[in-house]
Enzyme design. Structure first.
Site, PDB file in Angstrom:
ATOM      1  N   SER A 184      22.812  63.368  40.215  1.00  0.00           N
ATOM      2  CA  SER A 184      23.590  64.008  39.484  1.00  0.00           C
ATOM      3  C   SER A 184      25.056  63.339  39.323  1.00  0.00           C
ATOM      4  O   SER A 184      25.318  62.344  40.372  1.00  0.00           O
ATOM      5  CB  SER A 184      23.687  65.321  40.275  1.00  0.00           C
TER       6      SER A 184
ATOM      7  N   TYR B  26      25.054  70.369  48.009  1.00  0.00           N
ATOM      8  CA  TYR B  26      24.339  69.705  46.960  1.00  0.00           C
ATOM      9  C   TYR B  26      24.857  68.176  46.785  1.00  0.00           C
ATOM     10  O   TYR B  26      24.116  67.081  46.727  1.00  0.00           O
ATOM     11  CB  TYR B  26      24.372  70.381  45.760  1.00  0.00           C
TER      12      TYR B  26
HETATM   13  N1  LIG Z   1      20.636  71.634  36.169  1.00  0.00           N
HETATM   14  C1  LIG Z   1      21.496  70.485  36.544  1.00  0.00           C
HETATM   15  O1  LIG Z   1      22.713  70.921  36.197  1.00  0.00           O
HETATM   16  C2  LIG Z   1      21.262  69.278  37.237  1.00  0.00           C
HETATM   17  C3  LIG Z   1      22.166  68.258  36.928  1.00  0.00           C
HETATM   18  C4  LIG Z   1      21.747  67.075  37.516  1.00  0.00           C
HETATM   19  C5  LIG Z   1      20.714  66.752  38.309  1.00  0.00           C
HETATM   20  N2  LIG Z   1      19.839  67.779  38.411  1.00  0.00           N
HETATM   21  C6  LIG Z   1      18.636  67.647  39.326  1.00  0.00           C
HETATM   22  O2  LIG Z   1      17.562  67.729  38.509  1.00  0.00           O
HETATM   23  C7  LIG Z   1      16.291  68.087  39.295  1.00  0.00           C
HETATM   24  C8  LIG Z   1      15.648  69.287  38.586  1.00  0.00           C
HETATM   25  O3  LIG Z   1      16.432  70.193  38.372  1.00  0.00           O
HETATM   26  P1  LIG Z   1      16.233  71.430  37.443  1.00  0.00           P
HETATM   27  O4  LIG Z   1      17.864  71.508  36.924  1.00  0.00           O
HETATM   28  O5  LIG Z   1      15.476  71.046  36.355  1.00  0.00           O
HETATM   29  O6  LIG Z   1      16.151  72.782  38.265  1.00  0.00           O
HETATM   30  P2  LIG Z   1      14.932  73.758  37.941  1.00  0.00           P
HETATM   31  O7  LIG Z   1      14.760  74.175  36.552  1.00  0.00           O
HETATM   32  O8  LIG Z   1      15.046  74.848  38.998  1.00  0.00           O
HETATM   33  O9  LIG Z   1      13.419  72.899  38.311  1.00  0.00           O
HETATM   34  C9  LIG Z   1      13.506  72.452  39.731  1.00  0.00           C
HETATM   35  C10 LIG Z   1      12.127  71.881  39.737  1.00  0.00           C
HETATM   36  O10 LIG Z   1      11.750  71.329  41.061  1.00  0.00           O
HETATM   37  C11 LIG Z   1      10.537  71.962  41.499  1.00  0.00           C
HETATM   38  N3  LIG Z   1      10.747  71.989  43.019  1.00  0.00           N
HETATM   39  C12 LIG Z   1      11.612  72.635  44.054  1.00  0.00           C
HETATM   40  N4  LIG Z   1      11.364  72.488  45.107  1.00  0.00           N
HETATM   41  C13 LIG Z   1      10.116  71.867  45.120  1.00  0.00           C
HETATM   42  C14 LIG Z   1       9.243  71.354  46.268  1.00  0.00           C
HETATM   43  N5  LIG Z   1       9.720  71.717  47.458  1.00  0.00           N
HETATM   44  N6  LIG Z   1       8.121  70.788  45.942  1.00  0.00           N
HETATM   45  C15 LIG Z   1       7.812  70.557  44.650  1.00  0.00           C
HETATM   46  N7  LIG Z   1       8.481  71.006  43.624  1.00  0.00           N
HETATM   47  C16 LIG Z   1       9.624  71.646  43.731  1.00  0.00           C
HETATM   48  C17 LIG Z   1      10.363  73.347  40.768  1.00  0.00           C
HETATM   49  O11 LIG Z   1       9.110  73.606  40.667  1.00  0.00           O
HETATM   50  P3  LIG Z   1       8.225  74.657  41.759  1.00  0.00           P
HETATM   51  O12 LIG Z   1       9.568  75.897  42.117  1.00  0.00           O
HETATM   52  O13 LIG Z   1       7.393  75.297  40.696  1.00  0.00           O
HETATM   53  O14 LIG Z   1       7.953  74.032  42.941  1.00  0.00           O
HETATM   54  C18 LIG Z   1      11.005  72.932  39.657  1.00  0.00           C
HETATM   55  O15 LIG Z   1       9.984  72.348  38.797  1.00  0.00           O
HETATM   56  C19 LIG Z   1      16.941  68.272  40.589  1.00  0.00           C
HETATM   57  O16 LIG Z   1      16.518  67.436  41.546  1.00  0.00           O
HETATM   58  C20 LIG Z   1      18.414  68.516  40.305  1.00  0.00           C
HETATM   59  O17 LIG Z   1      18.851  68.244  41.584  1.00  0.00           O
HETATM   60  C21 LIG Z   1      20.146  69.023  37.794  1.00  0.00           C
END
Ligand SMILES: NC(=O)c1ccc[n+]([C@@H]2O[C@H](COP(=O)([O-])OP(=O)(O)OC[C@H]3O[C@@H](n4cnc5c(N)ncnc54)[C@H](OP(=O)(O)O)[C@@H]3O)[C@@H](O)[C@H]2O)c1
Length: 292
Positions: free
Chosen positions: A144, A157
């Site tokens: 991130s 985070y």
């Molecule tokens: N949204 C932002 O602003 C942002 C910005 C920069 C980076 N990121 C990063 O991008 C990545 C994806 O996040 P997102 O924004 O797409 O959030 P999200 O919509 O909440 O998706 C998170 C994903 O991770 C999975 N997950 C969570 N815990 C898990 C576990 N213990 N085992 C397997 N799967 C797991 C969830 O699936 P299940 O719940 O089905 O397991 C879901 O598919 C994260 O690493 C986050 O730190 C996000």
């Protein structure tokens, strides 16, 4: 269809929604086969359908990345079905918001470390022997902007995202010369469910009126990072100003972070373009809980 990813095997963790779903669909459009991992079985099935609609093969493997047995089963399932793994996208993760002084801070940090960093390390350690045996492979780690510069109220985070950056950096140098590439992706705020439960007034201050990136834009950037062997991708590019300022001096980094809390300045830098994070997700995303 471009040939670069045709019939390549791509494993995406956290593929049940958000950025992981977008990454999976972006690779499917390129003709890759997808192995989709996350905990929500129903959501994975929906993403699998979307991948197949794009003409790609897909295998869903319900996986909790915090479970070493589940991670081993994921890698076994992928190699049994497709015989190889070409790209691993370590994307699964969670994010918690709260002050360092809040009662839940340490617990939030432990939970985030387990899911977002130790999960990533566990999957990587299982996949690396496959890459070594094949003599090739690509790993993409989702960090991130917060993995280079922390914001207030996002300490747990940011600590973990800095860990992801350091892990990627050391791994990339360890595997150098072996035809295994490592990319770290650093998106700014993105329109996913990650912070849906956080009250708008409780968000890290620079996020309160920021317009999020689309998960599709991040998905396309991941594909491009692998294709062009990029070590680090920061999205949007303008966020590099913050990282450059921080590299020069934390005083400059803090000044830029504070400046971003003022809507006219964020707007002038293209970071605030009308809709906020909560406005964007309320109009474009179904709540994940309802769709499980
Ligand atoms: N949204 C932002 O602003 C942002 C910005 C920069 C980076 N990121 C990063 O991008 C990545 C994806 O996040 P997102 O924004 O797409 O959030 P999200 O919509 O909440 O998706 C998170 C994903 O991770 C999975 N997950 C969570 N815990 C898990 C576990 N213990 N085992 C397997 N799967 C797991 C969830 O699936 P299940 O719940 O089905 O397991 C879901 O598919 C994260 O690493 C986050 O730190 C996000």
């Amino acid at each position: 269809m471009p040939a670069f990813f045709k019939n390549k095997v791509v494993v995406v963790t956290g593929a049940s929604r958000g950025i992981g779903q977008a990454v999976a669909l972006a690779f499917a459009r390129e003709g890759a086969h997808l192995v989709l991992a996350a905990r929500s079985v129903d959501r994975l099935a929906l993403v699998e359908q979307e991948v197949r609609r794009l003409g790609a093969e897909a295998l869903s493997v319900p996986t909790d990345v915090t479970s070493p047995d589940a991670v081993a089963a994921l890698v076994d399932a992928a190699t049994s079905r497709f015989g190889r793994i070409d790209v691993l996208v370590n994307n699964a993760g969670i994010g918690k918001v709260g002050d360092v002084e809040s009662a839940t801070f340490t617990d939030d940090l432990h939970q985030t470390l387990r899911a977002s960093l130790f999960g990533m390390i566990s999957v990587t350690q299982r996949v690396l022997p496959v890459f070594r045996a094949q003599g090739s492979g690509a790993i993409v780690n989702m960090s991130s902007v917060m993995g280079r510069k922390a914001f207030a109220r996002f300490g747990s985070y940011a600590i973990v995202m800095h860990g992801v950056s350091a892990f990627s950096d050391s791994l990339r140098q360890e595997v150098a010369g072996g035809n295994i590439q490592v990319s770290a992706i650093h998106p700014a705020l993105t329109a996913t469910d990650l912070l849906r439960e956080v009250d708008e007034a409780e968000m890290p201050p620079p996020f309160r009126h920021m317009t999020p990136l689309s998960s599709d834009a991040v998905g396309r950037a991941v594909v491009a990072a692998v294709r062009h062997r990029r070590r680090r991708v920061v999205l949007p590019r303008m966020a590099n100003m913050l990282l450059l300022g921080e590299a020069l001096s934390p005083r400059i980094g803090d000044l830029i972070a504070t400046a971003l809390t003022h809507r006219p300045i964020a707007a002038a830098l293209g970071m605030s373009r009308g809709q906020t994070y909560h406005q964007t997700i309320s109009t474009t995303l179904r709540p994940a809980r309802q769709s499980r």
